[in-house]
Design a protein around this motif. Sequence first.
Motif, mmCIF file in Angstrom:
data_model
loop_
_atom_site.group_PDB
_atom_site.id
_atom_site.type_symbol
_atom_site.label_atom_id
_atom_site.label_comp_id
_atom_site.label_asym_id
_atom_site.label_seq_id
_atom_site.Cartn_x
_atom_site.Cartn_y
_atom_site.Cartn_z
ATOM 1 N N ILE A 97 0.839 -1.194 0.000
ATOM 2 C CA ILE A 97 0.000 0.000 0.000
ATOM 3 C C ILE A 97 0.875 1.245 0.000
ATOM 4 O O ILE A 97 1.751 1.408 0.861
ATOM 5 N N ALA A 98 0.646 2.129 -0.950
ATOM 6 C CA ALA A 98 1.392 3.377 -1.045
ATOM 7 C C ALA A 98 0.697 4.465 -0.232
ATOM 8 O O ALA A 98 -0.467 4.334 0.169
ATOM 9 N N GLU A 99 1.428 5.532 0.017
ATOM 10 C CA GLU A 99 0.850 6.658 0.765
ATOM 11 C C GLU A 99 -0.297 7.287 -0.005
ATOM 12 O O GLU A 99 -1.306 7.682 0.573
ATOM 13 N N GLU A 100 -0.151 7.362 -1.325
ATOM 14 C CA GLU A 100 -1.193 7.942 -2.166
ATOM 15 C C GLU A 100 -2.356 6.953 -2.315
ATOM 16 O O GLU A 100 -2.147 5.789 -2.673
ATOM 17 N N PRO A 101 -3.589 7.381 -2.053
ATOM 18 C CA PRO A 101 -4.737 6.468 -2.167
ATOM 19 C C PRO A 101 -4.898 5.914 -3.581
ATOM 20 O O PRO A 101 -4.595 6.584 -4.574
ATOM 21 N N ASN A 102 -5.385 4.707 -3.671
ATOM 22 C CA ASN A 102 -5.614 4.029 -4.945
ATOM 23 C C ASN A 102 -7.122 3.970 -5.186
ATOM 24 O O ASN A 102 -7.792 3.011 -4.823
ATOM 25 N N TYR A 103 -7.649 5.016 -5.807
ATOM 26 C CA TYR A 103 -9.080 5.105 -6.033
ATOM 27 C C TYR A 103 -9.471 4.554 -7.411
ATOM 28 O O TYR A 103 -8.870 4.892 -8.426
ATOM 29 N N ASN A 104 -10.472 3.694 -7.418
ATOM 30 C CA ASN A 104 -11.162 3.265 -8.634
ATOM 31 C C ASN A 104 -10.250 2.813 -9.778
ATOM 32 O O ASN A 104 -10.393 3.272 -10.914
ATOM 33 N N PRO A 105 -9.330 1.875 -9.518
ATOM 34 C CA PRO A 105 -8.493 1.365 -10.606
ATOM 35 C C PRO A 105 -9.298 0.434 -11.523
ATOM 36 O O PRO A 105 -10.354 -0.070 -11.153
ATOM 37 N N THR A 106 -8.780 0.200 -12.715
ATOM 38 C CA THR A 106 -9.396 -0.752 -13.634
ATOM 39 C C THR A 106 -9.004 -2.160 -13.219
ATOM 40 O O THR A 106 -7.825 -2.480 -13.083
ATOM 41 N N LEU A 107 -9.999 -3.014 -12.976
ATOM 42 C CA LEU A 107 -9.767 -4.353 -12.433
ATOM 43 C C LEU A 107 -10.591 -5.393 -13.188
ATOM 44 O O LEU A 107 -11.639 -5.072 -13.756
ATOM 45 N N ASP A 108 -10.115 -6.620 -13.155
ATOM 46 C CA ASP A 108 -10.942 -7.732 -13.634
ATOM 47 C C ASP A 108 -11.984 -8.092 -12.582
ATOM 48 O O ASP A 108 -13.132 -8.422 -12.903
#
Length: 375
Positions: A97-108
């Motif tokens: 997990i990075a400090e920057e949030p991971n919002y709404n990535p493209t996922l299967d």
Amino acid sequence: MSNVGIMSMQRIANYGSFLQAYALKSMIEELGHSVQFVDYHVCPPVISDDSESSNKLTRMVKKGLETFRFHAPLSHKLAFISYKRSYASKYLTLLGIAEEPNYNPTLDCMVIGSDEVFNCIQKNTNVGFSPELFGAGNNAGKVITYAASFGNTTIDKLRKYGKAEEIAGYLNDISAISVRDANSGSVVRELTSREPVYHLDPVLAYDYFGRCDRIPEIHTNEKYLILYAYSGRITDAESDWIASYAKRRGLKVYAIGGVQKCADRFIDCSPFKVLAYFRNAEEVITDTFHGSIFSVISQSPFTTIVRKSVGTGYGNEEKLTDLLNRLGLTDRMTFDVTQAEHINQEAAGLGGAQDLLSEQRVNTRKYLSREIGSK
């Protein structure tokens, strides 16, 4: 290989939150998939509380000041504040997990859970009411849940606060629903007429002591009892009894997860080392969901203190009763801490629970393999 996202409580500075997140990630990776954690936008809570600030810095300062009001050694309070401040930088990288949030990535596929991801009728401004925790606005080809929980949110609360219809809509869009407790199952059935499947918390479903190579060996020159509870939840009377009991047993009291009046030591360590401490403990007293789970998987004699819910205040009766009933370990529960003297001296009686874990671990793998796919 699929690109899989997990949306959970992975940023909460809590050993249980970390270990359930790591376990679910590991199980999905073992099926041959790439895994990333997905963040949700924190929205205002449904239940307003003027004492709860939405400003992160203000909340941190308030929590720090609150720590000094607890009855505990000053050195433990300072160590606890340091533990909380450094938690994210030390441990979240272990989850990728990075400090920057991971919002709404493209996922299967996106997996929502485990933990109390559906506990939306609450006043915690760190979580609030986020439709994204129910799969809204995702960018995934498929959304499923794993051992998701509504926590103390009941169907009556959803109706009282006017959220039942909205939640029903979100749940109906989820491809496969897995829950971890009876209350969550009943809410899903009531709102959707669908029958969810039940799975154990990932910390139980993943064989930590058999598969994880990060758990160290530890050696202490004293025998100890672990008191695993959040700061401020063990009353002074309970704390005084625990101190007296431990002394009679020739044990030191190790506080993990919170500061305690009766503790001889406050343990600040990695989540993996927590499991090592549990494995080596003579006894455990806890009033938490994951404290009970850590005791089960380490096969340590333990007592779980049950708290009743009062109004919108904290209560753990529903989830702890459900958990220990599923494991056949209701004899480890009590409302009275003094019963720990009897409970912890009984044989741990965890053999049946271990058999159940073996069976449920197979079921978990089948579910994840079926709904996500496997190599």
